[in-house]
Motif scaffolding. Structure first.
Motif, PDB file in Angstrom:
ATOM      1  N   UNK A 213       0.798  -1.228   0.000  1.00  0.00           N
ATOM      2  CA  UNK A 213       0.000   0.000   0.000  1.00  0.00           C
ATOM      3  C   UNK A 213       0.829   1.276   0.000  1.00  0.00           C
ATOM      4  N   UNK A 214       1.909   1.334   0.768  1.00  0.00           N
ATOM      5  CA  UNK A 214       2.720   2.558   0.813  1.00  0.00           C
ATOM      6  C   UNK A 214       3.336   2.857  -0.550  1.00  0.00           C
ATOM      7  N   UNK A 215       3.917   1.850  -1.165  1.00  0.00           N
ATOM      8  CA  UNK A 215       4.534   2.038  -2.482  1.00  0.00           C
ATOM      9  C   UNK A 215       3.472   2.380  -3.517  1.00  0.00           C
ATOM     10  N   UNK A 216       2.333   1.721  -3.452  1.00  0.00           N
ATOM     11  CA  UNK A 216       1.261   1.981  -4.408  1.00  0.00           C
ATOM     12  C   UNK A 216       0.756   3.415  -4.276  1.00  0.00           C
ATOM     13  N   UNK A 217       0.538   3.865  -3.055  1.00  0.00           N
ATOM     14  CA  UNK A 217       0.055   5.237  -2.832  1.00  0.00           C
ATOM     15  C   UNK A 217       1.070   6.265  -3.338  1.00  0.00           C
ATOM     16  N   UNK A 218       2.357   6.016  -3.103  1.00  0.00           N
ATOM     17  CA  UNK A 218       3.396   6.929  -3.578  1.00  0.00           C
ATOM     18  C   UNK A 218       3.374   7.018  -5.101  1.00  0.00           C
ATOM     19  N   UNK A 219       3.342   5.862  -5.763  1.00  0.00           N
ATOM     20  CA  UNK A 219       3.331   5.847  -7.227  1.00  0.00           C
ATOM     21  C   UNK A 219       2.061   6.461  -7.784  1.00  0.00           C
ATOM     22  N   UNK A 220       0.945   6.237  -7.114  1.00  0.00           N
ATOM     23  CA  UNK A 220      -0.315   6.818  -7.567  1.00  0.00           C
ATOM     24  C   UNK A 220      -0.267   8.346  -7.485  1.00  0.00           C
ATOM     25  N   UNK A 221       0.333   8.876  -6.433  1.00  0.00           N
ATOM     26  CA  UNK A 221       0.497  10.329  -6.308  1.00  0.00           C
ATOM     27  C   UNK A 221       1.414  10.868  -7.411  1.00  0.00           C
ATOM     28  N   UNK A 222       2.498  10.133  -7.712  1.00  0.00           N
ATOM     29  CA  UNK A 222       3.396  10.542  -8.787  1.00  0.00           C
ATOM     30  C   UNK A 222       2.650  10.561 -10.121  1.00  0.00           C
ATOM     31  N   UNK A 223       1.842   9.532 -10.360  1.00  0.00           N
ATOM     32  CA  UNK A 223       1.064   9.456 -11.596  1.00  0.00           C
ATOM     33  C   UNK A 223       0.069  10.609 -11.685  1.00  0.00           C
ATOM     34  N   UNK A 224      -0.629  10.886 -10.583  1.00  0.00           N
ATOM     35  CA  UNK A 224      -1.626  11.961 -10.574  1.00  0.00           C
ATOM     36  C   UNK A 224      -0.971  13.316 -10.835  1.00  0.00           C
ATOM     37  N   UNK A 225       0.168  13.556 -10.222  1.00  0.00           N
ATOM     38  CA  UNK A 225       0.882  14.815 -10.423  1.00  0.00           C
ATOM     39  C   UNK A 225       1.338  14.953 -11.871  1.00  0.00           C
ATOM     40  N   UNK A 226       1.916  13.891 -12.408  1.00  0.00           N
ATOM     41  CA  UNK A 226       2.387  13.931 -13.798  1.00  0.00           C
ATOM     42  C   UNK A 226       1.224  14.116 -14.762  1.00  0.00           C
ATOM     43  N   UNK A 227       0.109  13.464 -14.476  1.00  0.00           N
ATOM     44  CA  UNK A 227      -1.065  13.603 -15.347  1.00  0.00           C
ATOM     45  C   UNK A 227      -1.605  15.022 -15.312  1.00  0.00           C
TER      46      UNK A 227
END
Length: 57
Positions: free
Chosen positions: A36-50
């Motif tokens: 969950x921690x890694x997934x949440x971090x990557x999801x935030x990175x994806x959202x920011x980049x998008x």
């Protein structure tokens, strides 16, 4: 002589790179545990980049 500026911190991944990292994380998880921690971090990175890609259009 012109100097090239370097970013102060690590560069953010593109939305496609973050998406690929999320897929890799999901496909390679161990023992059925959800990272969950890694997934949440990557999801935030994806959202920011998008969001940044959308604002640039």
């Amino acid at each position: 002589m012109q100097k090239t500026l370097r970013p102060a911190g690590p560069a953010r991944p593109s939305a496609a790179e973050a998406n690929e990292a999320i897929r890799h994380l999901v496909e390679t998880r161990v023992d059925g545990e959800w990272p969950s921690d890694a997934y949440e971090f990557l999801l935030e990175e994806w959202a920011t980049a998008s969001a940044e890609a959308g604002a640039a259009q």
